[in-house]
Design a protein around this motif. Structure first.
Motif, PDB file in Angstrom:
ATOM      1  N   GLN A  64     -38.956   9.877  -1.248  1.00  0.00           N
ATOM      2  CA  GLN A  64     -37.914   9.644  -2.312  1.00  0.00           C
ATOM      3  C   GLN A  64     -37.063  10.832  -2.748  1.00  0.00           C
ATOM      4  O   GLN A  64     -37.886  11.711  -2.912  1.00  0.00           O
ATOM      5  CB  GLN A  64     -38.539   8.822  -3.316  1.00  0.00           C
ATOM      6  N   LYS A  65     -35.753  10.940  -2.974  1.00  0.00           N
ATOM      7  CA  LYS A  65     -35.018   9.493  -3.126  1.00  0.00           C
ATOM      8  C   LYS A  65     -34.534   9.172  -1.582  1.00  0.00           C
ATOM      9  O   LYS A  65     -34.377   8.256  -0.959  1.00  0.00           O
ATOM     10  CB  LYS A  65     -34.062   9.515  -3.981  1.00  0.00           C
ATOM     11  N   ASP A  66     -34.079  10.328  -0.809  1.00  0.00           N
ATOM     12  CA  ASP A  66     -33.106   9.934   0.330  1.00  0.00           C
ATOM     13  C   ASP A  66     -33.417  11.178   0.998  1.00  0.00           C
ATOM     14  O   ASP A  66     -32.534  11.329   2.049  1.00  0.00           O
ATOM     15  CB  ASP A  66     -31.671   9.834   0.046  1.00  0.00           C
ATOM     16  N   GLN A  67     -34.724  11.790   1.285  1.00  0.00           N
ATOM     17  CA  GLN A  67     -35.176  13.073   2.120  1.00  0.00           C
ATOM     18  C   GLN A  67     -35.399  12.227   3.454  1.00  0.00           C
ATOM     19  O   GLN A  67     -36.435  11.496   3.603  1.00  0.00           O
ATOM     20  CB  GLN A  67     -36.061  13.772   1.583  1.00  0.00           C
ATOM     21  N   VAL A  68     -34.990  12.618   4.622  1.00  0.00           N
ATOM     22  CA  VAL A  68     -35.252  11.854   5.996  1.00  0.00           C
ATOM     23  C   VAL A  68     -35.217  13.205   6.806  1.00  0.00           C
ATOM     24  O   VAL A  68     -34.362  13.940   6.949  1.00  0.00           O
ATOM     25  CB  VAL A  68     -34.480  10.755   6.311  1.00  0.00           C
ATOM     26  N   LYS A  69     -36.331  13.150   7.497  1.00  0.00           N
ATOM     27  CA  LYS A  69     -36.335  13.982   8.817  1.00  0.00           C
ATOM     28  C   LYS A  69     -36.817  13.299  10.073  1.00  0.00           C
ATOM     29  O   LYS A  69     -37.734  12.421   9.896  1.00  0.00           O
ATOM     30  CB  LYS A  69     -37.333  15.227   8.569  1.00  0.00           C
ATOM     31  N   ILE A  70     -36.146  13.542  11.233  1.00  0.00           N
ATOM     32  CA  ILE A  70     -36.689  12.876  12.444  1.00  0.00           C
ATOM     33  C   ILE A  70     -36.810  13.734  13.609  1.00  0.00           C
ATOM     34  O   ILE A  70     -36.075  14.675  13.864  1.00  0.00           O
ATOM     35  CB  ILE A  70     -35.488  12.105  12.892  1.00  0.00           C
ATOM     36  N   GLU A  71     -38.009  13.936  14.186  1.00  0.00           N
ATOM     37  CA  GLU A  71     -38.494  14.740  15.272  1.00  0.00           C
ATOM     38  C   GLU A  71     -38.466  13.965  16.560  1.00  0.00           C
ATOM     39  O   GLU A  71     -39.264  12.968  16.645  1.00  0.00           O
ATOM     40  CB  GLU A  71     -39.816  15.538  14.937  1.00  0.00           C
ATOM     41  N   SER A  72     -37.680  14.368  17.333  1.00  0.00           N
ATOM     42  CA  SER A  72     -37.759  13.792  18.768  1.00  0.00           C
ATOM     43  C   SER A  72     -37.422  14.776  19.907  1.00  0.00           C
ATOM     44  O   SER A  72     -36.590  15.656  19.501  1.00  0.00           O
ATOM     45  CB  SER A  72     -36.905  12.609  18.794  1.00  0.00           C
ATOM     46  N   LYS A  73     -37.780  14.539  20.963  1.00  0.00           N
ATOM     47  CA  LYS A  73     -37.700  15.587  22.287  1.00  0.00           C
ATOM     48  C   LYS A  73     -36.437  14.914  23.110  1.00  0.00           C
ATOM     49  O   LYS A  73     -35.821  15.512  23.958  1.00  0.00           O
ATOM     50  CB  LYS A  73     -38.782  15.753  23.251  1.00  0.00           C
ATOM     51  N   GLY A  74     -36.115  13.688  22.717  1.00  0.00           N
ATOM     52  CA  GLY A  74     -35.016  13.087  23.561  1.00  0.00           C
ATOM     53  C   GLY A  74     -33.880  12.638  22.654  1.00  0.00           C
ATOM     54  O   GLY A  74     -33.914  13.129  21.567  1.00  0.00           O
ATOM     55  N   ILE A  75     -32.899  11.843  23.185  1.00  0.00           N
ATOM     56  CA  ILE A  75     -31.618  11.698  22.564  1.00  0.00           C
ATOM     57  C   ILE A  75     -32.264  10.351  21.445  1.00  0.00           C
ATOM     58  O   ILE A  75     -32.801   9.287  22.044  1.00  0.00           O
ATOM     59  CB  ILE A  75     -30.725  10.990  23.626  1.00  0.00           C
ATOM     60  N   THR A  76     -31.975  10.704  20.451  1.00  0.00           N
ATOM     61  CA  THR A  76     -32.335   9.441  19.335  1.00  0.00           C
ATOM     62  C   THR A  76     -30.962   8.933  18.717  1.00  0.00           C
ATOM     63  O   THR A  76     -30.352   9.632  18.037  1.00  0.00           O
ATOM     64  CB  THR A  76     -33.279  10.187  18.379  1.00  0.00           C
ATOM     65  N   ILE A  77     -30.865   7.624  18.683  1.00  0.00           N
ATOM     66  CA  ILE A  77     -30.102   6.871  17.835  1.00  0.00           C
ATOM     67  C   ILE A  77     -30.796   6.123  16.935  1.00  0.00           C
ATOM     68  O   ILE A  77     -31.153   4.951  17.271  1.00  0.00           O
ATOM     69  CB  ILE A  77     -29.214   5.982  18.998  1.00  0.00           C
ATOM     70  N   LEU A  78     -30.403   6.593  15.681  1.00  0.00           N
ATOM     71  CA  LEU A  78     -31.012   5.766  14.494  1.00  0.00           C
ATOM     72  C   LEU A  78     -29.763   5.380  13.709  1.00  0.00           C
ATOM     73  O   LEU A  78     -29.288   6.218  12.859  1.00  0.00           O
ATOM     74  CB  LEU A  78     -32.006   6.394  13.711  1.00  0.00           C
ATOM     75  N   PRO A  79     -29.372   4.022  13.730  1.00  0.00           N
ATOM     76  CA  PRO A  79     -28.245   3.730  12.811  1.00  0.00           C
ATOM     77  C   PRO A  79     -28.646   3.670  11.349  1.00  0.00           C
ATOM     78  O   PRO A  79     -29.737   3.218  11.030  1.00  0.00           O
ATOM     79  CB  PRO A  79     -27.918   2.329  13.173  1.00  0.00           C
ATOM     80  N   LYS A  80     -28.093   4.475  10.529  1.00  0.00           N
ATOM     81  CA  LYS A  80     -28.337   4.604   9.200  1.00  0.00           C
ATOM     82  C   LYS A  80     -28.140   3.195   8.421  1.00  0.00           C
ATOM     83  O   LYS A  80     -28.581   3.153   7.358  1.00  0.00           O
ATOM     84  CB  LYS A  80     -27.707   5.609   8.631  1.00  0.00           C
ATOM     85  N   GLN A  81     -27.078   2.255   8.809  1.00  0.00           N
ATOM     86  CA  GLN A  81     -26.692   1.220   8.065  1.00  0.00           C
ATOM     87  C   GLN A  81     -27.710   0.358   7.716  1.00  0.00           C
ATOM     88  O   GLN A  81     -27.889  -0.123   6.664  1.00  0.00           O
ATOM     89  CB  GLN A  81     -25.602   0.554   8.802  1.00  0.00           C
ATOM     90  N   GLY A  82     -28.674   0.149   8.599  1.00  0.00           N
ATOM     91  CA  GLY A  82     -29.854  -0.924   8.225  1.00  0.00           C
ATOM     92  C   GLY A  82     -30.904  -0.112   8.077  1.00  0.00           C
ATOM     93  O   GLY A  82     -32.119  -0.754   7.863  1.00  0.00           O
ATOM     94  N   PHE A  83     -31.038   1.248   8.036  1.00  0.00           N
ATOM     95  CA  PHE A  83     -32.589   1.987   7.908  1.00  0.00           C
ATOM     96  C   PHE A  83     -32.407   2.470   6.734  1.00  0.00           C
ATOM     97  O   PHE A  83     -33.564   2.403   6.021  1.00  0.00           O
ATOM     98  CB  PHE A  83     -32.277   3.047   9.052  1.00  0.00           C
ATOM     99  N   THR A  84     -31.675   3.717   6.220  1.00  0.00           N
ATOM    100  CA  THR A  84     -31.688   4.207   4.792  1.00  0.00           C
ATOM    101  C   THR A  84     -30.229   3.711   3.821  1.00  0.00           C
ATOM    102  O   THR A  84     -30.548   3.719   2.833  1.00  0.00           O
ATOM    103  CB  THR A  84     -31.909   5.601   4.995  1.00  0.00           C
ATOM    104  N   GLU A  85     -29.234   3.885   4.544  1.00  0.00           N
ATOM    105  CA  GLU A  85     -27.947   3.791   3.919  1.00  0.00           C
ATOM    106  C   GLU A  85     -27.922   2.498   2.945  1.00  0.00           C
ATOM    107  O   GLU A  85     -27.396   2.696   1.633  1.00  0.00           O
ATOM    108  CB  GLU A  85     -26.815   3.940   4.894  1.00  0.00           C
TER     109      GLU A  85
END
Length: 233
Positions: A64-85
């Motif tokens: 909280q409130k809007d800190q996000v970190k993504i760890e990945s070795k490949g191509i990562t597609i995470l649409p923010k619209q339904g995830f955090t935004e």
């Protein structure tokens, strides 16, 4: 006189629906606010027209409130619209007006549509619709139209973290022509489009991204230092 009375009644009805809808959203926000932080493993499958993207795994950190970190070795597609935004937008009720729509059964779940109308035309979100399971105070489906990514439709499924309002699966439907892809993916799409521009084959304009979320660790007390060196998404 009668016309004035009718107009007044309509305004009162609209106001009542809005207040009730905002109370439903407030319950959703209250549930999500109990989540101070979490880590979760994500398995991502992308079905994007004109390009092959291999399934990938990622680890997501949130605080909280809007800190996000993504760890990945490949191509990562995470649409923010339904995830955090969307969650961030809904948490500030001064930014929008909420009005009830029709009821709809989704996967045998009774839901109610709430139309989200931004109070400003200058923000990223142009219009949003959420279908809410009022019994559990969670969003079952959303449809968010933004300035930069077009319209993204999201279906939510819940499992062991239902009490926190955290989903076990997210399935996104995106408009490939408008959605912002990682640069490497966008380059491949443009190249493929150019190679096939003279063919008569009609290409799909919609793509699907499915994210399966497992092994949640909620409210473990994540340090702010985790988010200082953010990797590009």
């Amino acid at each position: 006189m009668k016309k004035g009375i009718l107009t007044g009644l309509l305004l009162l009805t609209f106001s009542a629906f809005g207040q009730d809808a905002e109370k439903v959203i407030e319950k959703i926000n209250t549930k999500l606010a109990t989540v101070k932080d979490y880590t979760v493993n994500a398995h991502i499958d992308a079905d994007i027209p004109m390009i092959k993207i291999m399934p990938s795994n990622a680890k997501i950190y949130f605080k909280q409130k809007d800190q996000v970190k993504i760890e990945s070795k490949g191509i990562t597609i995470l649409p923010k619209q339904g995830f955090t935004e969307l969650n961030n937008f809904l948490s500030d009720k001064s930014k929008y007006t909420a009005v009830f729509g029709d009821s709809l059964k989704i996967r045998d779940i009774d839901t109610r549509l709430i139309n989200i109308i931004p109070n400003s035309s200058s923000g990223e979100i142009v219009l949003a619709k959420i279908w809410v399971d009022q019994k559990n105070s969670v969003i079952i489906r959303s449809q968010v139209t933004t300035q930069t990514n077009g319209t993204v439709k999201t279906d939510y499924k819940y499992g062991s973290q239902l009490s926190y309002g955290l989903p076990s699966e997210l399935k996104f439907e995106i408009d490939v022509k408008k959605f912002k892809m990682p640069k490497s993916v966008a380059a491949d799409i443009n190249k493929t489009s150019t190679d096939k521009k003279n063919t008569k084959t009609k290409q799909r304009t919609k793509g699907n991204i499915t994210i399966t979320l497992t092994d949640y660790k909620v409210n473990s007390g994540l340090s702010d230092s985790i988010f200082k060196d953010k990797k590009k998404k």
